[in-house]
Design an enzyme around this catalytic site. Structure first.
Site, PDB file in Angstrom:
ATOM      1  CG  ASP A 220      -1.602   1.250   1.493  1.00  0.00           C
ATOM      2  OD1 ASP A 220      -2.274   1.722   0.562  1.00  0.00           O
ATOM      3  OD2 ASP A 220      -1.498   1.802   2.615  1.00  0.00           O
TER       4      ASP A 220
ATOM      5  CG  ASP B 198      -1.538   7.759   0.279  1.00  0.00           C
ATOM      6  OD1 ASP B 198      -0.606   8.588   0.240  1.00  0.00           O
ATOM      7  OD2 ASP B 198      -2.292   7.529  -0.673  1.00  0.00           O
TER       8      ASP B 198
ATOM      9  CG  HIS C 142      -9.072  14.413  -6.959  1.00  0.00           C
ATOM     10  ND1 HIS C 142      -8.468  13.513  -7.811  1.00  0.00           N
ATOM     11  CD2 HIS C 142      -8.672  14.072  -5.703  1.00  0.00           C
ATOM     12  CE1 HIS C 142      -7.748  12.664  -7.090  1.00  0.00           C
ATOM     13  NE2 HIS C 142      -7.850  12.976  -5.828  1.00  0.00           N
TER      14      HIS C 142
HETATM   15  C1  XBP Z   1      -5.198   6.307   0.609  1.00  0.00           C
HETATM   16  C2  XBP Z   1      -6.339   7.048   0.092  1.00  0.00           C
HETATM   17  C3  XBP Z   1      -6.160   8.094  -0.903  1.00  0.00           C
HETATM   18  C4  XBP Z   1      -5.443   9.331  -0.418  1.00  0.00           C
HETATM   19  C5  XBP Z   1      -5.725  10.491  -1.333  1.00  0.00           C
HETATM   20  O1  XBP Z   1      -4.827   5.331  -0.284  1.00  0.00           O
HETATM   21  O2  XBP Z   1      -7.455   6.777   0.474  1.00  0.00           O
HETATM   22  O3  XBP Z   1      -7.440   8.474  -1.320  1.00  0.00           O
HETATM   23  O4  XBP Z   1      -5.882   9.706   0.871  1.00  0.00           O
HETATM   24  O5  XBP Z   1      -5.294  10.217  -2.615  1.00  0.00           O
HETATM   25  P1  XBP Z   1      -3.818   4.077   0.050  1.00  0.00           P
HETATM   26  P2  XBP Z   1      -6.114  10.724  -3.921  1.00  0.00           P
HETATM   27  O6  XBP Z   1      -3.609   3.991   1.527  1.00  0.00           O
HETATM   28  O7  XBP Z   1      -4.536   2.882  -0.526  1.00  0.00           O
HETATM   29  O8  XBP Z   1      -2.552   4.367  -0.700  1.00  0.00           O
HETATM   30  O9  XBP Z   1      -6.606  12.105  -3.617  1.00  0.00           O
HETATM   31  O10 XBP Z   1      -5.079  10.707  -5.032  1.00  0.00           O
HETATM   32  O11 XBP Z   1      -7.230   9.749  -4.124  1.00  0.00           O
HETATM   33 MG    MG Z   2      -2.973   3.207   3.343  1.00  0.00          MG
END
Ligand code: XBP
Ligand code: MG
Length: 259
Positions: free
Chosen positions: A17, A19, A90
């Site tokens: 993953d 973020d 966005h």
């Molecule tokens: C985390 C998310 C993402 C980010 C924002 O994703 O939910 O939506 O918060 O990114 P992960 P975007 O943990 O699966 O990587 O604004 O580009 O959607």
């Molecule tokens: Mg995550």
């Protein structure tokens, strides 16, 4: 007993993953970028640290903005061309986020760079499975691991490439299909309950590394719950599961954590 390397379910790929897992990107990254985009669009919306924690229950930036509007700014829902307006907002958010990453102030979490290098050296494939936008993934990798690092990954699955974002398992199914590997030969690394629900539903054993937004979530079903991936000089703390005496995550521990 056979050594772990002979197990039929040996690890051939690790699916990361992004973020919260590779880096702590939410509170001082995505959140600030959303707020900057709101300012640019003359909106008086301000996502503070606490509110953003609540909004993280909805994965995907566009989906998160829509959810916020439904809950806190319903008057704005009457805009004509709402979908494309959200997409434009966005897009501005992504521009602000990439600029923030390019300043180079968002480090990888402990153990991430080491583990990625060790897996590559061991000939184990690495992949990304995230709901965030593809530009964000490549900017984060380039700003932390170097210009060529996106190419180290055998598959990068990101954003709108699948219809259902986490906790739906779609992105994990897509990445597994691209890798050409069954789930039993892979392991996922996640930081959130939504991520874990997605990876488990795709049949993947999953290691959790928590962060401030996720540490109190329900990680039932995880192979191990850790403070972070750990380093030899900075061992992880075990919050759940067993780590067979290891103090940091390496390929050998990942093999042992597979069921
Ligand atoms: C985390 C998310 C993402 C980010 C924002 O994703 O939910 O939506 O918060 O990114 P992960 P975007 O943990 O699966 O990587 O604004 O580009 O959607
Ligand atoms: Mg995550």
């Amino acid at each position: 007993m056979k050594p772990y390397r002979d197990k039929d379910n040996q690890v051939r790929a690790v699916l990361f993953d992004v973020d919260g897992t590779l880096a702590d990107t939410e509170r001082d990254g995505h959140r600030l970028a959303f707020n900057a985009a709101f300012g640019e669009f003359d909106l008086d919306w301000e996502w503070n640290v606490e509110l953003y924690g609540e909004l993280l229950a909805i994965t995907g930036g566009k989906e998160r903005i829509r959810h916020y509007m439904e809950k806190y700014a319903a008057a704005e829902l009457g805009r004509s061309g709402l979908d494309s307006w959200i997409a434009g907002l966005h897009k501005a958010k992504t521009r602000h986020y990439v600029a923030l990453l390019e300043r180079g102030e968002t480090p990888l979490r402990p153990g991430v760079a080491r583990l990625i290098r060790e897996l590559r050296d061991a000939g184990i494939k690495i992949a990304i499975a995230t709901t965030t936008t593809p530009e964000n993934v490549s900017s984060l990798l380039k700003s932390t691991l170097g210009e060529d690092s996106p190419g180290w990954f055998d598959v990068i699955g990101a954003g709108d490439i699948v219809a259902g974002k986490k906790p739906d398992p779609d992105i994990y199914h897509w990445v597994l299909e691209q890798l050409g590997l069954p789930a039993k030969h892979c392991i996922a690394v996640e930081d959130s309950e939504n991520g874990l629900r997605a990876s488990l539903a795709a049949g993947l054993d999953t290691v959790i590394t928590v962060n401030d937004y996720t540490r109190l979530q329900d990680f039932t079903g995880a192979a191990a719950i850790l403070s972070d991936l750990g380093e030899p000089a900075q061992p992880f703390t075990v919050l759940g599961g067993t780590t067979h005496g290891s103090k940091w995550v390496n390929a050998e521990l990942l093999m042992k954590l597979k069921t």
